[in-house]
Design an enzyme around this catalytic site. Structure first.
Site, PDB file in Angstrom:
ATOM      1  CG  ASN A  82      74.952  23.897  91.619  1.00  0.00           C
ATOM      2  OD1 ASN A  82      73.791  24.134  91.918  1.00  0.00           O
ATOM      3  ND2 ASN A  82      75.351  23.786  90.360  1.00  0.00           N
TER       4      ASN A  82
ATOM      5  CE1 TYR B 124      74.895  24.123  84.661  1.00  0.00           C
ATOM      6  CE2 TYR B 124      76.802  23.075  85.680  1.00  0.00           C
ATOM      7  CZ  TYR B 124      75.685  23.876  85.783  1.00  0.00           C
ATOM      8  OH  TYR B 124      75.347  24.425  86.997  1.00  0.00           O
ATOM      9  NE  ARG B 125      76.837  22.385  74.108  1.00  0.00           N
ATOM     10  CZ  ARG B 125      76.212  23.435  73.578  1.00  0.00           C
ATOM     11  NH1 ARG B 125      74.896  23.533  73.649  1.00  0.00           N
ATOM     12  NH2 ARG B 125      76.903  24.376  72.960  1.00  0.00           N
TER      13      ARG B 125
ATOM     14  CD1 TRP C 128      80.157  27.599  82.965  1.00  0.00           C
ATOM     15  CD2 TRP C 128      80.248  25.841  84.343  1.00  0.00           C
ATOM     16  NE1 TRP C 128      81.394  27.600  83.536  1.00  0.00           N
ATOM     17  CE2 TRP C 128      81.488  26.531  84.383  1.00  0.00           C
ATOM     18  CE3 TRP C 128      80.075  24.713  85.134  1.00  0.00           C
ATOM     19  CZ2 TRP C 128      82.540  26.104  85.181  1.00  0.00           C
ATOM     20  CZ3 TRP C 128      81.116  24.295  85.927  1.00  0.00           C
ATOM     21  CH2 TRP C 128      82.334  24.983  85.944  1.00  0.00           C
TER      22      TRP C 128
ATOM     23  CD  GLU D   1      71.312  21.501  92.557  1.00  0.00           C
ATOM     24  OE1 GLU D   1      71.087  22.610  92.042  1.00  0.00           O
ATOM     25  OE2 GLU D   1      72.212  21.323  93.413  1.00  0.00           O
TER      26      GLU D   1
ATOM     27  CG  ASP E 177      71.235  23.287  72.600  1.00  0.00           C
ATOM     28  OD1 ASP E 177      70.712  22.610  73.508  1.00  0.00           O
ATOM     29  OD2 ASP E 177      72.269  23.959  72.753  1.00  0.00           O
TER      30      ASP E 177
END
Length: 499
Positions: free
Chosen positions: A187, A191-192, A205, A251, A300
């Site tokens: 996967n 995610y920051r 996450w 992905e 954000d």
């Protein structure tokens, strides 16, 4: 689901890497180079935010000299409809949806000849599978003994980012690679990454994400979890990392489909995880089961700070990168920002997949102001009483649409991309008591308005024409339109009127 694709678009060579895309933007004068020294603490972000607020998203930005680092930074790569289309090598964002629709419209083969006719398409598709290579540009430099994240130009975006004890720097364009410990299925998610020090970071996450599910499995097994953070690749790979794909779809396979060439992958130095060979920077490491640390706050994409909370800790054990690395970053905040254009690409690309379950849907609009998980407008071909409310409840049960706090359903003669006209139709068509639906359910992690984290109320509005079966006791009025004959007459005589 991508097995029977028919390739109809003009063949183009996929971008070799990130810098090939940057060079194209430079040639098209869609990139602005900044030769003076800039500070990665807030200054790069402030410049980028101002550029993002320019008409049509301004230009991509290339910061040649970054204080405290020998590597340049590039931002706002995808921050316009033109650059987003160039990134995916298409003319318009709907072009990818056309390819997917062709795939989905393939009828199952009934005869031997029909089955044989599918073989070339299957062969064509096989070319998109990720391809493993032994040598990779992302491993030109290997730092295994003393990995040091502080040497890279990782930015701080907003004044309130991070804890008082750190600088508040975040990797904002990461591609996080993990594997399911039970199935081995890979996967990649975006995610920051909160930088704590030279070798440790936060791993932000959300509980609904595949990476978090992998971590939970490792935690239950009591095993250390390998993970890898890659930064910078060709545009299709970066975009695919952010796409809301079903868990069963890799992905990197999707990226290969987008770029019409396989993504070359290389095995990491310290684990079996594979990453794009053309990555600019790769950070290998692990997470200890149960080890948590305060991550955030972070300015954000909602335009508000997401609160600090406990998240897993990532330990860097090895860093590899290109010798002449370019560090890509994105800045999120009040829309419009770069991520808004990536979100609009997702809206167009994934519409055919939504139609798989809801073929009556004509179009969908996720307005930038709704930051893509708060608000959606859907037009449908209404066929029976209660049809719009069926769509409302159905979408709330479908993938990431479950996070939508407001859904509005209109008739198929409404162009939902025209917000002014759509608002006029909605506000004239709705009786709030009859046409409003409230439901409780899961919300996005970043929703700060709900009483409880990740759970709260959402609203649906049926703004379609109503029938007697739906409680409408009067005739629905016709909308005003001028006759075509008179419109043509006026058009022909316009100058005669003295205009």
């Amino acid at each position: 689901m991508l097995l029977y694709i028919s390739l109809i678009l003009e063949d183009k060579m996929a971008y070799k890497d990130l810098r090939e895309f940057i060079n194209l933007l430079d040639q098209k004068r869609l990139l602005h180079r900044i030769p003076v020294e800039v500070d990665p603490i807030l200054e790069i972000s402030a410049i980028t935010d101002r550029m993002c607020k320019s008409p049509d998203g301004g230009k991509a930005l290339f910061f040649e000299k970054v204080k405290g680092s020998e590597y340049p930074v590039v931002t706002n790569l995808f921050g316009s409809f033109e650059r987003m289309a160039l990134a995916l090598q298409i003319n318009k964002l709907d072009d990818v949806a056309v390819r997917i629709e062709e795939l989905l419209n393939q009828a199952p083969p009934k005869t031997l000849m029909e089955k044989l006719s599918l073989l070339p398409k299957l062969f064509e598709f096989s070319k998109y599978l990720p391809k493993r290579v032994k040598n990779a540009p992302c491993q030109e430099v290997i730092e295994r003994d003393k990995p040091d994240l502080s040497k890279f130009p990782i930015i701080k975006c907003w004044p309130g980012d991070g804890q008082p004890a750190d600088e508040g720097r975040f990797i904002t364009f990461p591609m996080v690679f993990t594997k399911d410990p039970e199935t081995g299925r890979p996967n990649c998610g975006m995610y920051r990454i909160h930088i704590y020090d030279k070798t440790t970071t936060g791993m932000h996450w959300h509980i609904h994400k595949d990476g978090a599910r992998h971590y939970d499995k490792y935690k239950k097994m009591g095993k250390q979890m390998p993970a890898v953070i890659a930064v910078g690749s060709d545009p299709s790979v970066i975009y695919a990392s952010s796409a809301p794909l079903p868990e069963a779809i890799d992905e990197m396979l999707f990226a290969g489909f987008l770029r019409k060439e396989p993504v070359e992958m290389v095995k990491c130095i310290t684990s079996d995880i594979e990453v794009p060979a053309n990555s600019e920077l790769v950070i290998e490491g692990y997470l200890e089961p149960g080890e948590m640390r305060t991550e955030g706050p972070f300015g954000d994409h909602t335009g508000f700070y997401s609160a600090a909370d406990l998240y897993p800790v990532f330990h860097a054990t090895c860093i590899t990168h290109k010798k002449d690395m370019i560090y890509p970053a994105t800045v999120v905040g009040k829309p419009p920002m770069e991520d808004c254009y990536m979100g609009k690409a997702t809206e167009r690309i994934f519409l055919p997949l939504i139609r798989l379950d809801f073929p009556e849907i004509k179009d969908i609009n996720l307005p930038m102001e709704g930051v893509f998980h708060n608000f959606a407008i859907i037009s449908i071909k209404k066929s029976y009483p209660g049809h719009a409310k069926k769509i409302l409840h159905g979408l709330w049960g479908k993938g990431q649409m479950m996070f939508a706090k407001l859904l509005i359903v209109v008739d198929d003669d409404v162009d939902v991309q025209d917000l002014s006209y759509t608002a006029w139709r909605v506000l004239n068509n709705v009786d709030w008591k009859r046409d409003t639906v409230f439901a409780d359910g899961p919300l996005d992690d970043l929703d700060h308005a709900a009483n409880w984290p990740r759970y709260g109320s959402k609203m649906g509005i049926d703004a379609t024409r109503k029938t007697k079966e739906e409680g409408m006791m009067r005739e629905w009025p016709d909308e005003l339109f001028m006759s075509e004959e008179i419109k043509k007459l006026v058009e022909a005589r316009w100058k005669e009127y003295g205009f």
